[in-house]
Design a protein around this motif. Sequence first.
Motif, PDB file in Angstrom:
ATOM      1  N   LYS A   1      37.174  45.284  41.303  1.00 43.01           N
ATOM      2  CA  LYS A   1      38.490  44.499  40.826  1.00 43.01           C
ATOM      3  C   LYS A   1      39.125  45.007  39.628  1.00 43.01           C
ATOM      4  O   LYS A   1      40.239  45.017  39.653  1.00 43.01           O
ATOM      5  CB  LYS A   1      37.920  42.938  40.590  1.00 43.01           C
ATOM      6  CG  LYS A   1      37.451  42.243  42.074  1.00 43.01           C
ATOM      7  CD  LYS A   1      37.053  40.785  41.722  1.00 43.01           C
ATOM      8  CE  LYS A   1      36.844  40.208  42.920  1.00 43.01           C
ATOM      9  NZ  LYS A   1      36.212  38.777  42.788  1.00 43.01           N
ATOM     10  N   SER A   2      38.459  45.423  38.747  1.00 38.90           N
ATOM     11  CA  SER A   2      38.968  45.706  37.348  1.00 38.90           C
ATOM     12  C   SER A   2      39.757  47.160  37.650  1.00 38.90           C
ATOM     13  O   SER A   2      41.066  47.165  37.200  1.00 38.90           O
ATOM     14  CB  SER A   2      38.111  46.130  36.244  1.00 38.90           C
ATOM     15  OG  SER A   2      37.647  44.799  35.884  1.00 38.90           O
ATOM     16  N   GLN A   3      39.300  47.929  38.473  1.00 31.51           N
ATOM     17  CA  GLN A   3      40.000  49.206  38.885  1.00 31.51           C
ATOM     18  C   GLN A   3      41.271  48.827  39.738  1.00 31.51           C
ATOM     19  O   GLN A   3      42.329  49.572  39.374  1.00 31.51           O
ATOM     20  CB  GLN A   3      39.020  50.014  39.606  1.00 31.51           C
ATOM     21  CG  GLN A   3      39.698  51.341  40.118  1.00 31.51           C
ATOM     22  CD  GLN A   3      40.062  52.234  38.873  1.00 31.51           C
ATOM     23  OE1 GLN A   3      39.406  52.247  37.838  1.00 31.51           O
ATOM     24  NE2 GLN A   3      41.135  53.072  39.077  1.00 31.51           N
ATOM     25  N   LEU A   4      41.370  47.779  40.690  1.00 38.67           N
ATOM     26  CA  LEU A   4      42.348  47.492  41.387  1.00 38.67           C
ATOM     27  C   LEU A   4      43.411  47.181  40.495  1.00 38.67           C
ATOM     28  O   LEU A   4      44.650  47.392  40.638  1.00 38.67           O
ATOM     29  CB  LEU A   4      41.942  46.521  42.379  1.00 38.67           C
ATOM     30  CG  LEU A   4      43.116  46.130  43.419  1.00 38.67           C
ATOM     31  CD1 LEU A   4      43.682  47.091  44.181  1.00 38.67           C
ATOM     32  CD2 LEU A   4      42.464  44.795  44.342  1.00 38.67           C
ATOM     33  N   VAL A   5      43.193  45.951  39.606  1.00 41.80           N
ATOM     34  CA  VAL A   5      44.267  45.584  38.868  1.00 41.80           C
ATOM     35  C   VAL A   5      44.666  46.820  38.068  1.00 41.80           C
ATOM     36  O   VAL A   5      46.081  46.680  37.819  1.00 41.80           O
ATOM     37  CB  VAL A   5      43.534  44.654  37.655  1.00 41.80           C
ATOM     38  CG1 VAL A   5      44.549  44.197  36.769  1.00 41.80           C
ATOM     39  CG2 VAL A   5      42.937  43.381  38.349  1.00 41.80           C
ATOM     40  N   THR A   6      43.962  47.531  37.423  1.00 47.30           N
ATOM     41  CA  THR A   6      44.541  48.677  36.435  1.00 47.30           C
ATOM     42  C   THR A   6      45.623  49.655  37.490  1.00 47.30           C
ATOM     43  O   THR A   6      46.566  49.901  37.021  1.00 47.30           O
ATOM     44  CB  THR A   6      43.453  49.699  35.928  1.00 47.30           C
ATOM     45  OG1 THR A   6      42.529  48.779  35.342  1.00 47.30           O
ATOM     46  CG2 THR A   6      44.026  50.790  35.077  1.00 47.30           C
ATOM     47  N   GLU A   7      45.290  49.810  38.468  1.00 47.99           N
ATOM     48  CA  GLU A   7      45.971  50.793  39.401  1.00 47.99           C
ATOM     49  C   GLU A   7      47.301  50.160  39.898  1.00 47.99           C
ATOM     50  O   GLU A   7      48.446  50.822  39.800  1.00 47.99           O
ATOM     51  CB  GLU A   7      45.168  51.253  40.676  1.00 47.99           C
ATOM     52  CG  GLU A   7      44.017  51.758  40.667  1.00 47.99           C
ATOM     53  CD  GLU A   7      43.283  52.426  41.671  1.00 47.99           C
ATOM     54  OE1 GLU A   7      43.585  51.831  43.013  1.00 47.99           O
ATOM     55  OE2 GLU A   7      42.103  52.996  41.618  1.00 47.99           O
ATOM     56  N   ILE A   8      47.286  48.764  40.172  1.00 47.66           N
ATOM     57  CA  ILE A   8      48.454  48.023  40.381  1.00 47.66           C
ATOM     58  C   ILE A   8      49.220  47.792  39.298  1.00 47.66           C
ATOM     59  O   ILE A   8      50.381  48.026  39.455  1.00 47.66           O
ATOM     60  CB  ILE A   8      48.095  46.760  41.425  1.00 47.66           C
ATOM     61  CG1 ILE A   8      47.724  47.187  42.577  1.00 47.66           C
ATOM     62  CG2 ILE A   8      49.329  46.030  41.238  1.00 47.66           C
ATOM     63  CD1 ILE A   8      47.211  46.091  43.326  1.00 47.66           C
ATOM     64  N   TYR A   9      48.709  47.493  38.313  1.00 46.77           N
ATOM     65  CA  TYR A   9      49.508  47.447  37.106  1.00 46.77           C
ATOM     66  C   TYR A   9      50.119  48.775  36.588  1.00 46.77           C
ATOM     67  O   TYR A   9      51.362  48.660  36.208  1.00 46.77           O
ATOM     68  CB  TYR A   9      48.657  46.904  35.814  1.00 46.77           C
ATOM     69  CG  TYR A   9      49.312  46.583  34.402  1.00 46.77           C
ATOM     70  CD1 TYR A   9      50.096  45.737  34.164  1.00 46.77           C
ATOM     71  CD2 TYR A   9      49.050  47.512  33.632  1.00 46.77           C
ATOM     72  CE1 TYR A   9      50.630  45.591  33.186  1.00 46.77           C
ATOM     73  CE2 TYR A   9      49.711  47.564  32.270  1.00 46.77           C
ATOM     74  CZ  TYR A   9      50.499  46.293  31.896  1.00 46.77           C
ATOM     75  OH  TYR A   9      51.134  46.203  30.919  1.00 46.77           O
ATOM     76  N   ASN A  10      49.525  49.672  36.631  1.00 41.73           N
ATOM     77  CA  ASN A  10      50.095  51.070  36.467  1.00 41.73           C
ATOM     78  C   ASN A  10      51.361  51.412  37.384  1.00 41.73           C
ATOM     79  O   ASN A  10      52.116  52.137  36.887  1.00 41.73           O
ATOM     80  CB  ASN A  10      48.936  52.179  36.441  1.00 41.73           C
ATOM     81  CG  ASN A  10      48.233  52.229  35.242  1.00 41.73           C
ATOM     82  OD1 ASN A  10      48.385  51.283  34.211  1.00 41.73           O
ATOM     83  ND2 ASN A  10      46.870  52.441  35.111  1.00 41.73           N
ATOM     84  N   ILE A  11      51.084  51.020  38.638  1.00 41.73           N
ATOM     85  CA  ILE A  11      52.324  51.241  39.449  1.00 41.73           C
ATOM     86  C   ILE A  11      53.829  50.800  38.802  1.00 41.73           C
ATOM     87  O   ILE A  11      54.523  51.217  38.886  1.00 41.73           O
ATOM     88  CB  ILE A  11      51.947  50.573  40.951  1.00 41.73           C
ATOM     89  CG1 ILE A  11      50.982  51.516  41.487  1.00 41.73           C
ATOM     90  CG2 ILE A  11      53.227  50.850  41.606  1.00 41.73           C
ATOM     91  CD1 ILE A  11      50.386  50.932  42.768  1.00 41.73           C
TER      92      ILE A  11
END
Length: 110
Positions: free
Chosen positions: A11-21
């Motif tokens: 979940k943390s990785q998912l948040v980071t990836e979407i936030y970085n987009i």
Amino acid sequence: MGGEREESDRKSQLVTEIYNISRRASSCAHWHGGIRTIRSPFIDWYLVLRVEDNADVDRIRKQYHKLALQLHPDKNKHPKAEVAFKLISESLTSPRAVVHVRNFPLSSCG
């Protein structure tokens, strides 16, 4: 307990990836009479939702629902979870979203 930790890490990785987009969103310069007049962010909503460019409405709805469950701040304690959750929500309501994503009613996701 190892499974809970792996789920939290995912979940943390998912948040980071979407936030970085959203942070990488390129700006589109509009020229009018030789003068740059407007700068607006361009966000690839398909990339945010993690679907193919040719995804149908059902696929988009299912993916949105899946991501919403994973990114909702009540379910995801990452500090940027709320930002990522709002971003995926915007992908279905933004006037800059692609036509069939933009016109997809958010109310039908529940």
